[in-house]
Design an enzyme around this catalytic site. Structure first.
Site, PDB file in Angstrom:
ATOM      1  N   VAL A  20      -7.517 -24.118  -9.026  1.00  0.00           N
ATOM      2  CA  VAL A  20      -7.860 -25.317  -8.255  1.00  0.00           C
ATOM      3  C   VAL A  20      -9.359 -25.366  -8.030  1.00  0.00           C
ATOM      4  O   VAL A  20      -9.963 -24.394  -7.564  1.00  0.00           O
ATOM      5  CB  VAL A  20      -7.111 -25.329  -6.908  1.00  0.00           C
ATOM      6  CG1 VAL A  20      -7.516 -26.561  -6.096  1.00  0.00           C
ATOM      7  CG2 VAL A  20      -5.609 -25.308  -7.133  1.00  0.00           C
ATOM      8  N   LYS A  21      -9.947 -26.495  -8.374  1.00  0.00           N
ATOM      9  CA  LYS A  21     -11.399 -26.647  -8.277  1.00  0.00           C
ATOM     10  C   LYS A  21     -11.738 -27.478  -7.039  1.00  0.00           C
ATOM     11  O   LYS A  21     -11.211 -28.581  -6.853  1.00  0.00           O
ATOM     12  CB  LYS A  21     -11.911 -27.330  -9.542  1.00  0.00           C
ATOM     13  CG  LYS A  21     -13.377 -27.136  -9.857  1.00  0.00           C
ATOM     14  CD  LYS A  21     -13.667 -27.729 -11.231  1.00  0.00           C
ATOM     15  CE  LYS A  21     -15.124 -27.579 -11.626  1.00  0.00           C
ATOM     16  NZ  LYS A  21     -15.403 -28.334 -12.870  1.00  0.00           N
TER      17      LYS A  21
END
Length: 227
Positions: free
Chosen positions: A86-87
């Site tokens: 997850v960015k």
């Protein structure tokens, strides 16, 4: 140093994967928009990328603005495939969200990092990856490689055991524009360079290689002609 490809284009990912050099993929909203993708298909597109790069980390970015929405995005995106990372963009809300989901075993790539302090805060919050940008510094006549050097030195000064699911933090050199950016990142000890395909192609090429191949081709033709 490992190579990630910075794109959401499936054909580009397949090409880089075919070279045997690909270690992961990073995407962002701008890269997804370039594919002509729609909101309704975003998660499906991330799954397709994960299938092409089975077992390799694939960064899918949240555009949420609140802590609660970032956490919800992280939980949902991380369930799409086991290799999803997850960015999140570095900010106060993202630090809190990162701390929350890292404790749940979700890997986070903290992006838009432009200083050692941002990188250190992200690592302390539980980020598995931090992504300092190089090219965008160069765009404003600042020293992107110099900033990267400071981030690498600061992060590698410390042991991050217990901060995230893997107990380590890797530095992803981002906003890479040129082969020299790749070279300097490697010399500084950055763990990863995430590179658009156009820059990867430039990294393969060298004028002396081209000259050497042309010379070999000419000489081999003489051998063929002599038969």
């Amino acid at each position: 140093m490992k190579f990630f490809i910075d794109t959401a284009d499936l054909d580009e990912i397949r090409e880089a994967e075919g070279w045997g050099v690909l270690a992961g993929v990073t995407t962002n909203p701008s890269l997804y928009a370039k594919t002509g993708g729609r909101l309704a298909d975003f998660e499906g597109h991330m799954v397709r990328i994960c299938e092409v790069c089975e077992g390799l980390p694939v960064s899918a970015e949240s555009q949420a603005k609140t802590i609660e929405d970032m956490v919800a995005d992280a939980r949902r995106l991380s369930k799409l495939a086991p290799n999803i990372v997850v960015k999140l963009p570095i900010c106060e809300e993202a630090l809190t969200a990162c701390h929350t989901v890292a404790a749940e075993g979700i890997r986070v790539n903290m992006t838009l990092v432009f200083s050692p302090t941002q990188a250190l805060l992200a690592a302390n919050a539980g980020a598995r990856y931090v992504s300092p940008f190089v090219g965008r510094f160069d765009d404003i006549a600042e020293d992107g490689i110099g900033q990267l050097a400071s981030v690498v030195r600061a992060v590698k000064n410390y042991d991050w055991a217990g901060r995230n699911v893997d107990g380590r933090v890797e530095i992803i050199t981002a906003s890479v524009r040129t082969p020299n950016h790749i070279t300097q990142a490697a010399l500084l000890g950055a763990d990863i360079a995430t590179v658009p395909l156009v820059a990867l192609r430039k990294a393969v090429r060298h004028p002396l290689t081209d000259q050497g191949r042309a010379s070999f081709d000419r000489d081999w033709q003489k051998v063929l002609d002599a038969q």
